[in-house]
Design a protein around this motif. Structure first.
Motif, PDB file in Angstrom:
ATOM      1  N   MET A   1       0.849  -1.175   0.000  1.00 34.93           N
ATOM      2  CA  MET A   1       0.000   0.000   0.000  1.00 34.93           C
ATOM      3  C   MET A   1       0.894   1.238   0.000  1.00 34.93           C
ATOM      4  N   PHE A   2       0.631   2.141  -0.905  1.00 39.18           N
ATOM      5  CA  PHE A   2       1.415   3.367  -1.027  1.00 39.18           C
ATOM      6  C   PHE A   2       0.565   4.553  -0.593  1.00 39.18           C
ATOM      7  N   SER A   3       0.999   5.235   0.442  1.00 35.92           N
ATOM      8  CA  SER A   3       0.333   6.436   0.941  1.00 35.92           C
ATOM      9  C   SER A   3       0.601   7.587  -0.033  1.00 35.92           C
ATOM     10  N   PRO A   4      -0.118   8.703   0.107  1.00 37.20           N
ATOM     11  CA  PRO A   4       0.187   9.858  -0.751  1.00 37.20           C
ATOM     12  C   PRO A   4       1.659  10.287  -0.670  1.00 37.20           C
ATOM     13  N   GLU A   5       2.257  10.196   0.527  1.00 40.66           N
ATOM     14  CA  GLU A   5       3.672  10.567   0.680  1.00 40.66           C
ATOM     15  C   GLU A   5       4.574   9.587  -0.078  1.00 40.66           C
ATOM     16  N   ALA A   6       4.260   8.291  -0.003  1.00 41.59           N
ATOM     17  CA  ALA A   6       5.050   7.283  -0.721  1.00 41.59           C
ATOM     18  C   ALA A   6       4.882   7.434  -2.226  1.00 41.59           C
ATOM     19  N   ILE A   7       3.675   7.768  -2.670  1.00 40.45           N
ATOM     20  CA  ILE A   7       3.436   7.998  -4.109  1.00 40.45           C
ATOM     21  C   ILE A   7       4.288   9.165  -4.573  1.00 40.45           C
ATOM     22  N   ARG A   8       4.350  10.219  -3.774  1.00 43.04           N
ATOM     23  CA  ARG A   8       5.176  11.387  -4.111  1.00 43.04           C
ATOM     24  C   ARG A   8       6.651  10.999  -4.227  1.00 43.04           C
ATOM     25  N   GLU A   9       7.136  10.185  -3.287  1.00 42.72           N
ATOM     26  CA  GLU A   9       8.528   9.721  -3.341  1.00 42.72           C
ATOM     27  C   GLU A   9       8.758   8.851  -4.577  1.00 42.72           C
ATOM     28  N   ALA A  10       7.778   8.027  -4.922  1.00 40.55           N
ATOM     29  CA  ALA A  10       7.888   7.182  -6.117  1.00 40.55           C
ATOM     30  C   ALA A  10       7.946   8.039  -7.376  1.00 40.55           C
ATOM     31  N   VAL A  11       7.131   9.094  -7.436  1.00 41.88           N
ATOM     32  CA  VAL A  11       7.160  10.002  -8.589  1.00 41.88           C
ATOM     33  C   VAL A  11       8.520  10.696  -8.674  1.00 41.88           C
ATOM     34  N   LYS A  12       9.055  11.135  -7.537  1.00 38.60           N
ATOM     35  CA  LYS A  12      10.380  11.774  -7.526  1.00 38.60           C
ATOM     36  C   LYS A  12      11.445  10.820  -8.064  1.00 38.60           C
ATOM     37  N   THR A  13      11.406   9.572  -7.597  1.00 39.77           N
ATOM     38  CA  THR A  13      12.368   8.563  -8.070  1.00 39.77           C
ATOM     39  C   THR A  13      12.224   8.344  -9.567  1.00 39.77           C
ATOM     40  N   PHE A  14      10.987   8.226 -10.035  1.00 37.88           N
ATOM     41  CA  PHE A  14      10.701   8.017 -11.455  1.00 37.88           C
ATOM     42  C   PHE A  14      11.252   9.180 -12.283  1.00 37.88           C
ATOM     43  N   VAL A  87      -6.998   1.229  -6.196  1.00 38.70           N
ATOM     44  CA  VAL A  87      -7.019   2.504  -5.499  1.00 38.70           C
ATOM     45  C   VAL A  87      -7.934   2.366  -4.288  1.00 38.70           C
ATOM     46  N   GLU A  88      -7.436   2.783  -3.148  1.00 43.92           N
ATOM     47  CA  GLU A  88      -8.215   2.780  -1.912  1.00 43.92           C
ATOM     48  C   GLU A  88      -8.099   4.159  -1.286  1.00 43.92           C
ATOM     49  N   GLY A  89      -9.087   5.003  -1.525  1.00 44.33           N
ATOM     50  CA  GLY A  89      -9.030   6.389  -1.041  1.00 44.33           C
ATOM     51  C   GLY A  89      -7.909   7.139  -1.726  1.00 44.33           C
ATOM     52  N   ASP A  90      -6.992   7.697  -0.932  1.00 44.95           N
ATOM     53  CA  ASP A  90      -5.832   8.419  -1.475  1.00 44.95           C
ATOM     54  C   ASP A  90      -4.620   7.516  -1.635  1.00 44.95           C
ATOM     55  N   ASN A  91      -4.787   6.225  -1.360  1.00 38.95           N
ATOM     56  CA  ASN A  91      -3.688   5.263  -1.410  1.00 38.95           C
ATOM     57  C   ASN A  91      -3.775   4.416  -2.673  1.00 38.95           C
ATOM     58  N   ILE A  92      -2.632   3.927  -3.089  1.00 37.45           N
ATOM     59  CA  ILE A  92      -2.580   2.998  -4.226  1.00 37.45           C
ATOM     60  C   ILE A  92      -1.947   1.708  -3.722  1.00 37.45           C
ATOM     61  N   ALA A  93      -2.627   0.603  -3.995  1.00 37.83           N
ATOM     62  CA  ALA A  93      -2.110  -0.707  -3.592  1.00 37.83           C
ATOM     63  C   ALA A  93      -1.546  -1.413  -4.822  1.00 37.83           C
ATOM     64  N   LEU A  94      -0.332  -1.914  -4.693  1.00 35.55           N
ATOM     65  CA  LEU A  94       0.270  -2.755  -5.726  1.00 35.55           C
ATOM     66  C   LEU A  94       0.040  -4.188  -5.277  1.00 35.55           C
ATOM     67  N   ILE A  95      -0.803  -4.903  -6.013  1.00 37.41           N
ATOM     68  CA  ILE A  95      -1.159  -6.278  -5.672  1.00 37.41           C
ATOM     69  C   ILE A  95      -0.238  -7.217  -6.444  1.00 37.41           C
TER      70      ILE A  95
END
Length: 108
Positions: A1-14, A87-95
């Motif tokens: 599960m990726f929180s909004p903060e983790a998604i932001r970090e993932a976008v930065k890495t990308f 997608v679960e609310g503001d979170n994204i789950a990688l299954i």
């Protein structure tokens, strides 16, 4: 599960690893535009500009981004596993799912 903060970090890495995939500039707000199919809106402020430009990331690109981010964090993901996104609310789950072969006990 990726929180909004983790998604932001993932976008930065990308953006660091694939600078030609998105325009250069200051990373702004990131919003989930659509859940099914997933569309991520990434706002970027060009140098010298006071406004943001939004770049959309389709579900396949978001999945690739999350996989790359997992690799950076040294989170093991089986190559041959099936991967999907929810997608679960503001979170994204990688299954990640992988069928395991059951072995019969010997002597049965």
């Amino acid at each position: 599960m990726f929180s909004p903060e983790a998604i932001r970090e993932a976008v930065k890495t990308f953006r660091e690893l694939f600078p030609t995939k998105q325009p250069p500039g200051l990373l702004g707000p990131i919003v989930i535009r659509s859940a099914d199919p997933l569309v991520l809106g990434v706002k970027i402020q060009a140098t010298g500009s006071s406004t943001y430009r939004e770049v959309e990331m389709e579900e396949s690109e978001v999945a690739a981004m999350l996989i790359v981010f997992c690799r950076k964090l040294k989170i093991p993901l089986p190559r041959t596993a099936n991967k999907s996104i929810e997608v679960e609310g503001d979170n994204i789950a990688l299954i990640v799912s992988k069928a395991m072969m059951m072995q019969r006990p010997t002597g049965v």
